[in-house]
Scaffold this motif. Sequence first.
Motif, mmCIF file in Angstrom:
data_model
loop_
_atom_site.group_PDB
_atom_site.id
_atom_site.type_symbol
_atom_site.label_atom_id
_atom_site.label_comp_id
_atom_site.label_asym_id
_atom_site.label_seq_id
_atom_site.Cartn_x
_atom_site.Cartn_y
_atom_site.Cartn_z
ATOM 1 N N HIS A 133 0.836 -1.067 -0.062
ATOM 2 C CA HIS A 133 -0.082 0.049 0.118
ATOM 3 C C HIS A 133 0.920 1.277 0.163
ATOM 4 C CE1 HIS A 133 -3.832 -2.560 0.672
ATOM 5 N NE2 HIS A 133 -2.879 -3.167 1.597
ATOM 6 N N GLN A 134 2.118 1.232 0.626
ATOM 7 C CA GLN A 134 2.908 2.411 0.590
ATOM 8 C C GLN A 134 4.130 2.545 0.188
ATOM 9 O OE1 GLN A 134 2.424 4.743 4.448
ATOM 10 N NE2 GLN A 134 1.296 3.149 5.193
ATOM 11 N N GLY A 135 4.499 0.984 -0.422
ATOM 12 C CA GLY A 135 5.860 0.941 -1.047
ATOM 13 C C GLY A 135 6.067 1.637 -2.267
ATOM 14 N N VAL A 136 7.395 2.221 -2.371
ATOM 15 C CA VAL A 136 7.744 3.048 -3.460
ATOM 16 C C VAL A 136 7.762 2.375 -4.716
ATOM 17 C CG1 VAL A 136 10.024 2.711 -3.133
ATOM 18 C CG2 VAL A 136 9.455 4.682 -4.009
ATOM 19 N N VAL A 137 8.056 0.909 -4.718
ATOM 20 C CA VAL A 137 8.299 0.363 -5.979
ATOM 21 C C VAL A 137 6.790 -0.021 -6.612
ATOM 22 C CG1 VAL A 137 8.538 -2.148 -6.817
ATOM 23 C CG2 VAL A 137 10.075 -1.222 -4.987
ATOM 24 N N GLY A 138 5.685 -0.082 -5.639
ATOM 25 C CA GLY A 138 4.241 -0.285 -6.310
ATOM 26 C C GLY A 138 3.969 1.063 -6.695
ATOM 27 N N ASP A 139 4.125 2.250 -5.912
ATOM 28 C CA ASP A 139 3.660 3.290 -6.390
ATOM 29 C C ASP A 139 4.548 3.797 -7.629
ATOM 30 O OD1 ASP A 139 2.306 3.549 -4.029
ATOM 31 O OD2 ASP A 139 3.675 5.087 -3.010
ATOM 32 N N LEU A 176 11.884 -5.768 -10.875
ATOM 33 C CA LEU A 176 12.819 -5.276 -10.099
ATOM 34 C C LEU A 176 12.133 -5.433 -8.694
ATOM 35 C CD1 LEU A 176 15.098 -3.669 -8.596
ATOM 36 C CD2 LEU A 176 13.834 -1.604 -9.190
ATOM 37 N N GLY A 177 10.729 -5.379 -8.332
ATOM 38 C CA GLY A 177 10.301 -5.639 -7.109
ATOM 39 C C GLY A 177 10.369 -7.050 -6.684
ATOM 40 N N ASP A 178 10.007 -7.862 -7.553
ATOM 41 C CA ASP A 178 10.336 -9.224 -7.401
ATOM 42 C C ASP A 178 11.648 -9.666 -6.834
ATOM 43 O OD1 ASP A 178 7.713 -9.790 -8.238
ATOM 44 O OD2 ASP A 178 8.468 -10.376 -9.988
ATOM 45 N N GLN A 179 12.743 -9.196 -7.577
ATOM 46 C CA GLN A 179 14.179 -9.403 -7.064
ATOM 47 C C GLN A 179 14.596 -9.055 -5.692
ATOM 48 O OE1 GLN A 179 16.151 -11.505 -9.291
ATOM 49 N NE2 GLN A 179 14.321 -11.653 -10.073
#
Length: 256
Positions: A133-139, A176-179
């Motif tokens: 919800h607040q992570g920079v990767v998802g944003d 990148l998020g997965d890694q």
Amino acid sequence: MKLQLEPDVAFGVHPDLGVAAAVADDHPFLDEVLRKHHFRYNNTLDLYFLPGDTPHNTAVRAVARASREFQDVGLSVAADPRIMLPPPIPTPDGVPVRQALPGQSLTALTGELHELRRSADVADVLEQILDEHQGVVGDLEEFIDTAAAWCDRLDTANGRELGQHLRTIAHHVAFLGDQLVTAQLDLAVMPDITPGNAPSLSEVPLLPRHDVPSVTHTARARAALASSPHRPAAEPTSPDEAARSPASPSSPRRTR
């Protein structure tokens, strides 16, 4: 009676008019700084306001920069924390509105790493970056997807091409998020603790990065020259005019 703890300038949020500033004294310096950062005085309410269409991030920066100028000359400043709360993100009809939540900046999280000794603590910091919800990767992934949708609205071949390119970048961000998730899980189970005599993180040199070739500017150049509803296409040049016009020199290619 003026209270001893009364600030010289106070920033807050008006429910209808947005970010506001109130001053304790009618001093020209206060007015000058606020107007420099695009605040305008409202005689009726005796308050300063940013324009109603000011983007959220721009408003936060205006408050921060004005506050710094006031504090640099010894003035006291108070600010309502609600100024930092971003507005809800628009969604299609029938979809619940997503409330944007303020998260820690990458700068703050990077600084936090310098104080940590346990790998599990580093994993906790990475978890904040990867938070759903607040992570920079998802944003970042959502931001790029939204930028791609904006390009689609141009309804031009160049816009669609650039939109597809942005979606490819979004896929790379997701990868990148997965890694990072894999690295975060490895850190979480790693029992290592840095020894007490280990050098500080700021003294450990970072490994040099490999140079990555820059993305071609072809699509960007075509999009800049393409016609749009706000910029009509250039008038066609007649053969006679083309013959009279000197050829423009070719631009030297820049290389990295």
